[in-house]
Design a protein around this motif. Sequence first.
Motif, mmCIF file in Angstrom:
data_model
loop_
_atom_site.group_PDB
_atom_site.id
_atom_site.type_symbol
_atom_site.label_atom_id
_atom_site.label_comp_id
_atom_site.label_asym_id
_atom_site.label_seq_id
_atom_site.Cartn_x
_atom_site.Cartn_y
_atom_site.Cartn_z
ATOM 1 N N GLU A 1 0.691 -1.210 0.147
ATOM 2 C CA GLU A 1 -0.124 -0.052 0.050
ATOM 3 C C GLU A 1 1.003 1.264 -0.082
ATOM 4 O O GLU A 1 1.905 1.163 0.397
ATOM 5 C CB GLU A 1 -1.002 0.066 1.421
ATOM 6 C CG GLU A 1 -2.005 -1.207 1.298
ATOM 7 C CD GLU A 1 -2.957 -1.270 0.257
ATOM 8 O OE1 GLU A 1 -3.307 -0.231 -0.152
ATOM 9 O OE2 GLU A 1 -3.483 -2.301 0.186
ATOM 10 N N PRO A 2 0.209 2.436 -0.601
ATOM 11 C CA PRO A 2 1.037 3.645 -0.454
ATOM 12 C C PRO A 2 1.580 3.978 0.982
ATOM 13 O O PRO A 2 0.906 3.962 1.979
ATOM 14 C CB PRO A 2 0.358 4.704 -0.869
ATOM 15 C CG PRO A 2 -0.770 3.769 -1.670
ATOM 16 C CD PRO A 2 -1.067 2.792 -1.262
ATOM 17 N N GLY A 3 2.559 4.169 0.999
ATOM 18 C CA GLY A 3 3.255 4.786 2.329
ATOM 19 C C GLY A 3 3.848 3.573 3.244
ATOM 20 O O GLY A 3 4.347 3.822 4.448
ATOM 21 N N ALA A 4 3.681 2.470 2.788
ATOM 22 C CA ALA A 4 4.073 1.109 3.545
ATOM 23 C C ALA A 4 5.716 1.028 3.479
ATOM 24 O O ALA A 4 6.263 1.759 2.778
ATOM 25 C CB ALA A 4 3.538 -0.047 2.976
ATOM 26 N N PHE A 5 6.364 0.345 4.584
ATOM 27 C CA PHE A 5 7.711 -0.173 4.489
ATOM 28 C C PHE A 5 7.696 -1.661 4.854
ATOM 29 O O PHE A 5 7.558 -1.915 5.807
ATOM 30 C CB PHE A 5 8.413 0.796 5.713
ATOM 31 C CG PHE A 5 9.801 0.661 5.588
ATOM 32 C CD1 PHE A 5 10.471 -0.598 5.235
ATOM 33 C CD2 PHE A 5 10.516 1.331 6.181
ATOM 34 C CE1 PHE A 5 11.916 -0.725 5.076
ATOM 35 C CE2 PHE A 5 12.287 1.270 6.424
ATOM 36 C CZ PHE A 5 12.514 -0.093 5.688
ATOM 37 N N LEU A 6 7.776 -2.433 3.433
ATOM 38 C CA LEU A 6 7.701 -3.766 3.698
ATOM 39 C C LEU A 6 8.998 -4.287 3.542
ATOM 40 O O LEU A 6 10.010 -3.896 2.636
ATOM 41 C CB LEU A 6 6.920 -4.035 2.250
ATOM 42 C CG LEU A 6 6.983 -5.704 2.117
ATOM 43 C CD1 LEU A 6 5.865 -6.462 3.132
ATOM 44 C CD2 LEU A 6 6.138 -5.916 0.779
#
Length: 257
Positions: free
Chosen positions: A39-44
């Motif tokens: 998702e936008p803004g995630a840090f995976l």
Amino acid sequence: MTTTTTDRKRSTSPIISAGDVTFGYSDVSVLESVSVDVEPGAFLGLVGPNGSGKSTLLELMLGLRRLDDGTVSLFGQPAHEFDDGERIGYVAQDVTKAARDMPVTVREVVEMGRYPRRLFGRFSTEDRRAVSEAMERVGITDLASRRVGRLSGGQRQRVFVARALASEADLLALDEPTVSVDAESREEFYGLLHDLNATGLTVVLVEHDIGVVTTYATEVACLNRQLYFHGNPEEFVETDALARAYGTDQHVLHHDH
């Protein structure tokens, strides 16, 4: 002006959507029905043992490989057809090691991030501003005229992140960027990624250090050919996904920050 969360392009759709991804090299299965959305803004953080398919999954997500089965979309388009390259900052595995032989300066490397946006082959005032701000954000302004090959591993990391930032990318993808880098530089580097993610930059990281991922990432995907977990880092450390993926008893070492 430094890019902030509100400056970035808003979207309610996943930046990356991988559905039932299957891939193999000849007769060797690498990924089996893996589904992950970013998702936008995630840090995976993508974690798993050596040969588990982490790097391959990242390359499929970025459209660098064609999958055998399943679907991968990137910014709403089939990943292998996506051609809006300036929206992606990609730091490939061992790129900082290869940079030791590059006869270019720090500024020249960061300027490469503006190539897709240049008009008529010339750098505009906006291009120069973006390059200067990118170097300032990662703390390498004082290294601008230094040859990249003469920098430490940690400094070279920052150069390639600055190159991605200069392109004003919406997605930063990194494949084990801290291999052969000392522990102090690694902690500083991941603190930088954490700060960049806090501005709204979406980050996907392949990393062998599980403690780093559970400390800095907002989401963890644990795989070994198949997906064993995708979700919150706090939930991840409470599950047996790590032991099942590695086939052994594993413990997570947290990093202070």
